[in-house]
Design a protein around this motif. Structure first.
Motif, PDB file in Angstrom:
ATOM      1  N   GLU A  52       0.831  -1.203   0.000  1.00 22.31           N
ATOM      2  CA  GLU A  52       0.000   0.000   0.000  1.00 22.31           C
ATOM      3  C   GLU A  52       0.869   1.257   0.000  1.00 22.31           C
ATOM      4  O   GLU A  52       0.578   2.238  -0.695  1.00 22.31           O
ATOM      5  CB  GLU A  52      -0.933  -0.011   1.219  1.00 22.31           C
ATOM      6  CG  GLU A  52      -1.797   1.236   1.386  1.00 22.31           C
ATOM      7  CD  GLU A  52      -2.869   1.400   0.324  1.00 22.31           C
ATOM      8  OE1 GLU A  52      -3.593   2.404   0.383  1.00 22.31           O
ATOM      9  OE2 GLU A  52      -2.998   0.522  -0.562  1.00 22.31           O
ATOM     10  N   LYS A 100       2.460   2.148   8.702  1.00 25.81           N
ATOM     11  CA  LYS A 100       1.011   2.422   8.630  1.00 25.81           C
ATOM     12  C   LYS A 100       0.708   3.901   8.836  1.00 25.81           C
ATOM     13  O   LYS A 100      -0.152   4.481   8.144  1.00 25.81           O
ATOM     14  CB  LYS A 100       0.274   1.621   9.716  1.00 25.81           C
ATOM     15  CG  LYS A 100      -0.318   0.316   9.260  1.00 25.81           C
ATOM     16  CD  LYS A 100      -1.182  -0.237  10.397  1.00 25.81           C
ATOM     17  CE  LYS A 100      -1.490  -1.704  10.164  1.00 25.81           C
ATOM     18  NZ  LYS A 100      -2.206  -2.291  11.297  1.00 25.81           N
ATOM     19  N   GLU A 101       1.379   4.502   9.802  1.00 24.59           N
ATOM     20  CA  GLU A 101       1.155   5.926  10.087  1.00 24.59           C
ATOM     21  C   GLU A 101       1.525   6.782   8.880  1.00 24.59           C
ATOM     22  O   GLU A 101       0.820   7.731   8.539  1.00 24.59           O
ATOM     23  CB  GLU A 101       1.967   6.349  11.317  1.00 24.59           C
ATOM     24  CG  GLU A 101       1.450   5.774  12.637  1.00 24.59           C
ATOM     25  CD  GLU A 101      -0.014   6.133  12.876  1.00 24.59           C
ATOM     26  OE1 GLU A 101      -0.390   7.307  12.678  1.00 24.59           O
ATOM     27  OE2 GLU A 101      -0.800   5.218  13.230  1.00 24.59           O
ATOM     28  N   LYS A 104      -1.183   6.195   6.222  1.00 23.13           N
ATOM     29  CA  LYS A 104      -2.429   6.860   6.619  1.00 23.13           C
ATOM     30  C   LYS A 104      -2.332   8.373   6.405  1.00 23.13           C
ATOM     31  O   LYS A 104      -3.257   9.006   5.889  1.00 23.13           O
ATOM     32  CB  LYS A 104      -2.729   6.554   8.084  1.00 23.13           C
ATOM     33  CG  LYS A 104      -4.079   7.047   8.574  1.00 23.13           C
ATOM     34  CD  LYS A 104      -4.313   6.626  10.016  1.00 23.13           C
ATOM     35  CE  LYS A 104      -5.642   7.169  10.534  1.00 23.13           C
ATOM     36  NZ  LYS A 104      -5.865   6.780  11.956  1.00 23.13           N
ATOM     37  N   LYS A 109      -4.683   3.425   2.798  1.00 25.48           N
ATOM     38  CA  LYS A 109      -5.526   2.505   3.552  1.00 25.48           C
ATOM     39  C   LYS A 109      -5.207   2.588   5.035  1.00 25.48           C
ATOM     40  O   LYS A 109      -4.053   2.551   5.441  1.00 25.48           O
ATOM     41  CB  LYS A 109      -5.278   1.088   3.032  1.00 25.48           C
ATOM     42  CG  LYS A 109      -6.186   0.025   3.596  1.00 25.48           C
ATOM     43  CD  LYS A 109      -5.876  -1.304   2.884  1.00 25.48           C
ATOM     44  CE  LYS A 109      -6.711  -2.432   3.460  1.00 25.48           C
ATOM     45  NZ  LYS A 109      -6.400  -3.723   2.796  1.00 25.48           N
ATOM     46  N   ALA A 110      -6.267   2.671   5.850  1.00 30.56           N
ATOM     47  CA  ALA A 110      -6.070   2.787   7.297  1.00 30.56           C
ATOM     48  C   ALA A 110      -6.523   1.545   8.047  1.00 30.56           C
ATOM     49  O   ALA A 110      -6.027   1.243   9.124  1.00 30.56           O
ATOM     50  CB  ALA A 110      -6.816   4.010   7.826  1.00 30.56           C
ATOM     51  N   GLU A 111      -7.482   0.811   7.484  1.00 28.10           N
ATOM     52  CA  GLU A 111      -8.023  -0.370   8.155  1.00 28.10           C
ATOM     53  C   GLU A 111      -7.647  -1.638   7.384  1.00 28.10           C
ATOM     54  O   GLU A 111      -7.733  -1.677   6.153  1.00 28.10           O
ATOM     55  CB  GLU A 111      -9.548  -0.259   8.244  1.00 28.10           C
ATOM     56  CG  GLU A 111     -10.044   0.963   9.011  1.00 28.10           C
ATOM     57  CD  GLU A 111      -9.594   0.963  10.464  1.00 28.10           C
ATOM     58  OE1 GLU A 111      -9.501  -0.143  11.046  1.00 28.10           O
ATOM     59  OE2 GLU A 111      -9.340   2.055  11.015  1.00 28.10           O
ATOM     60  N   TYR A 112      -7.255  -2.676   8.116  1.00 30.50           N
ATOM     61  CA  TYR A 112      -6.822  -3.924   7.471  1.00 30.50           C
ATOM     62  C   TYR A 112      -7.593  -5.154   7.945  1.00 30.50           C
ATOM     63  O   TYR A 112      -7.355  -6.249   7.451  1.00 30.50           O
ATOM     64  CB  TYR A 112      -5.322  -4.139   7.707  1.00 30.50           C
ATOM     65  CG  TYR A 112      -4.460  -3.144   6.946  1.00 30.50           C
ATOM     66  CD1 TYR A 112      -3.945  -3.448   5.693  1.00 30.50           C
ATOM     67  CD2 TYR A 112      -4.192  -1.887   7.482  1.00 30.50           C
ATOM     68  CE1 TYR A 112      -3.174  -2.536   4.989  1.00 30.50           C
ATOM     69  CE2 TYR A 112      -3.424  -0.966   6.791  1.00 30.50           C
ATOM     70  CZ  TYR A 112      -2.911  -1.297   5.551  1.00 30.50           C
ATOM     71  OH  TYR A 112      -2.154  -0.387   4.849  1.00 30.50           O
TER      72      TYR A 112
END
Length: 547
Positions: A52, A100-101, A104, A109-112
Motif C-alpha cells: 500500500e 502504517k502511520e 495513513k 488505507k487505514a483499516e486492514y
C-alpha cells in the motif's frame, strides 16, 4: 518454553519425504519452527502495508532491509536460536505500525481487518510460540491443495531471493523492484481471490526477480573483489594457527582477512566458501591459504579435528558437537543457542580463540582443486570452446550442480560425473560438487573437463555462460549440447529452479527426490510444460541424454 507440534517441509530431507512434525531433520525444534512461522506471518502483515505504501510512493529502506534479513533467518540451517526470534517478531510489528502511520498520513488505507496486518505479539516467548502454532504452513484448511502448493513454492522461492538480496545489499547492490516483489508475493498470501493461474504467475515472477537479484550479487562480488580467475587451492594445511570460515558471505571473509593480517594465523575456507580463493581481491592476502573439509552435512565429522575456531557466516550450520562448541562462532543471520554470536564485523573473539588454540603442528600435504571458472573466465575462452564443439572434440556439456545433503541417494551425482564420457565437459557450482570436486577428470585440448563456476550464489554465471553459448551457436538454450542434472536441498535452490523455468529451460533432471511441497497436479503441470523429471540412475540418464 513449551514444545508444540510443528509442520515443516521446506527442505529436501524433510521427514519421510512428507514433512517434519516433531522436530526438524535439520535440527530445529518445534519451538523454533513455531517462532519462524510466526515471523513469516508478521512479515506478511508488514508486506501488506508496504504494498500500500508503494502505491502512494512511500518506500521505507529500513523495512526493505529488515524484510530480507528476517526472511533469511527462517531458511534451512540458518538460525536455530529461539531467543533471537522474539526481537525480530516485535521489530517487524513496530516497523509495520510506523509504516502504517506514514501511509495513513498520505491518504492511504487505514483499516486492514483481522489478519497479519493487525497481528499483535504476545508478551513472552511462550505466548509467541503458542501464536506461532496457529499460523503455520497448514493453518488455512480452506486452501485448495494445488493453490497451497504454488503458494509454498513461491514462499520458499522468496526466501531464496531474500538470502541472495541480503548478500548483495551487504556489498552495496540493490534494486527496489526486488523488495517490491518480495512484499507483493508475501502480501498475496492474504488474497483469497487468487487462483492457480495467478500463483503460477507469481512463481514465475519469483524466478524472474531472482535472476535480477543474482545479477546484483554478481555485480557486488565482481566490482568489490574482481572477476574470479582460475586458481589452484590446496586441500592440505600450513603449520601455524588457523581459522576456518564457512558459509557464503565474502564480506565477512574479507573483514576477517584484514583483521588477521600479520598475526600469524592462516585462514581456511569450508563448504561454499571454497570459490572465494578465485577472487583477486581476496587471494591477495598471503595468509589466505587453503580449503578444509567438504560439504555442510559433514561438518560434525570434520570440525572436531580442526585445530582452530570456526566462523559460520550464513546458512549451513548443524548442531555443534561438544568437542568444538566453545570454538564455533556465528555471524549475520546465523544462530545456535549457546554459541557466541558476532554482531557486525568485530572478529576479535574469533582471533583471540585462534591464538589460544594449537593450530596445525606441521605442514599437511594434500590434493589441490581448481576454482575460478565463473562467467568471465569461461567466456574468455569461449572461442576455443566453440571451436572444440564444432570440431567434435566436445560432444556435450553437463551442468551437475546444486546443494548437497546426507541422503545415500546423493551418491548418484558422484557416480554420474565419473561416468560422463571423456569427450564431455562438466560444469558445477554450489556444495553438491563436494561429491566429486577433487576427481581428476583431465582436459580436452587444454580445457579442464571439470569447471567449478562457484557458489550457489554464482548461479548467474552459469546462466550467462549458457546464454552466451546459445547466442554464439545461434540457437535457443534448449537446443544447446547442454544438459542440467541438479540436486536441491533448500530455498536458494527453489529460487534458482524458478529462474530456470522462467527462462523456459526444459528437460531438467532433479533429485535426489522431488519437493514434498509440490502437489501431484502441480508436478504434472511442470512435467508437461517444462519436461522437468526426477533423476533415475546415472547409466539410465546418461543413455537417455546421449542416446
Amino acid at each position: 518454553m513449551t514444545t508444540n507440534r510443528m509442520f515443516c517441509y521446506q527442505c529436501e530431507q524433510t521427514a519421510n519425504g512428507k514433512g517434519c512434525t516433531k522436530a526438524g531433520v535439520c535440527g530445529k525444534d518445534a519451538n523454533v519452527a513455531a517462532l519462524q512461522d510466526l515471523l513469516i506471518y508478521a512479515l506478511r502483515g508488514l508486506s501488506e502495508v508496504a504494498v500500500e505504501g508503494r502505491r502512494l510512493g512511500i518506500v521505507d529502506d529500513g523495512v526493505n532491509a529488515f524484510t530480507i534479513r528476517a526472511l533469511f533467518t527462517t531458511g534451512t540451517n540458518v538460525n536455530f536460536d529461539a531467543g533471537r526470534f522474539p526481537e525480530l517478531i516485535n521489530r517487524c510489528v513496530e516497523l509495520r505500525e510506523r509504516l502504517k502511520e506514514k501511509v495513513k498520513a498520505a491518504g492511504g488505507k487505514a483499516e486492514y481487518g483481522d489478519g497479519p496486518a493487525t497481528y499483535q505479539p504476545a508478551k513472552g516467548i511462550d505466548g509467541l510460540i503458542e501464536q506461532g502454532t496457529k499460523v503455520g504452513l497448514l493453518s488455512d484448511t480452506s486452501l485448495n491443495p494445488d493453490v497451497r502448493s504454488l503458494q509454498h513454492i513461491t514462499l520458499f522461492g522468496i526466501k531464496g531471493v531474500a538470502a541472495y538480496a541480503d548478500h548483495a545489499r551487504t556489498l552495496g547492490h540493490e534494486d527496489d523492484n526486488v523488495y517490491a516483489f518480495i512484499h507483493e508475493g508475501l502480501a498475496a498470501m492474504q488474497d483469497k481471490g487468487l487462483g492457480l493461474n495467478d500463483w503460477i504467475g507469481l512463481a514465475m515472477k519469483c524466478g524472474e526477480i531472482n535472476i535480477r537479484v543474482m545479477e546484483l550479487l554478481d555485480a557486488g562480488n565482481t566490482t568489490t573483489y574482481g572477476h574470479s580467475v582460475p586458481t589452484k587451492v590446496p586441500l592440505g594445511a600450513k603449520k601455524g594457527k588457523a581459522i576456518l570460515v564457512s558459509g557464503h558471505d565474502l564480506k565477512d571473509l574479507e573483514e576477517l582477512l584484514k583483521q588477521t593480517e600479520g598475526k600469524g594465523i592462516y585462514v581456511y575456507t569450508h563448504g561454499e566458501m571454497l570459490p572465494a580463493h578465485g577472487y583477486p581481491g581476496l587471494k591477495k592476502y598471503k595468509h589466505f591459504y587453503g580449503h578444509y573439509g567438504t560439504a555442510w552435512q559433514n561438518q560434525t565429522k570434520e570440525f572436531p579435528a580442526f585445530p582452530g575456531p570456526i566462523l559460520m557466516t550464513t546458512n549451513c550450520i548443524q548442531r555443534p558437537r561438544e568437542s568444538y562448541r566453545n570454538s564455533i562462532f556465528t555471524t549475520g543471520p546465523v544462530g545456535w543457542p549457546g554459541v557466541t554470536h558476532i554482531e557486525g564485523y568485530d572478529f576479535g573473539p574469533v582471533i583471540q580463540k585462534a591464538l589460544e588454540m594449537p593450530g596445525f603442528d606441521r605442514d599437511v600435504e594434500g590434493k589441490s582443486v581448481m576454482v575460478g571458472f565463473a562467467r568471465n573466465a569461461v567466456l574468455g575462452v569461449a572461442p576455443t570452446i566453440i571451436e572444440a564443439v564444432k570440431a567434435g572434440k566436445v560432444r556435450r556439456f553437463f551442468l551437475v550442480a546444486g546443494c548437497d545433503g546426507a541422503k545415500p541417494g546423493r551418491n548418484y551425482y558422484s557416480e554420474f560425473v565419473e561416468k560422463v564420457p571423456k569427450d564431455c565437459i562438466v560444469l558445477t557450482l554450489a556444495c553438491g560438487k563436494f561429491r566429486f570436486f577433487d576427481k581428476e577428470l583431465g582436459d580436452i585440448g587444454g580445457i579442464p573437463r571439470l569447471l567449478d563456476v562457484g557458489q550457489c550464489n554464482d548461479a548467474y554465471s552459469a546462466v550467462k555462460i549458457a546464454m552466451a553459448l546459445a547466442d554464439a551457436f545461434k540457437v535457443g538454450v534448449n537446443d544447446l549440447p547442454l544438459s542440467m542434472v541438479l540436486s536441491w536441498y533448500e530455498q536458494k535452490a527453489v529460487a534458482i529452479l524458478l529462474s530456470l523455468l522462467y527462462l523456459g529451460v526444459r528437460d531438467i533432471r532433479l533429485g535426489p527426490s522431488m519437493p514434498a511441497f509440490i502437489s501431484p497436479a502441480v508436478l504434472d503441470y511442470l512435467a508437461k510444460k517444462f519436461n522437468i523429471m526426477p533423476i533415475t540412475t546415472p547409466d539410465q540418464d546418461l543413455k537417455a541424454i546421449l542416446g
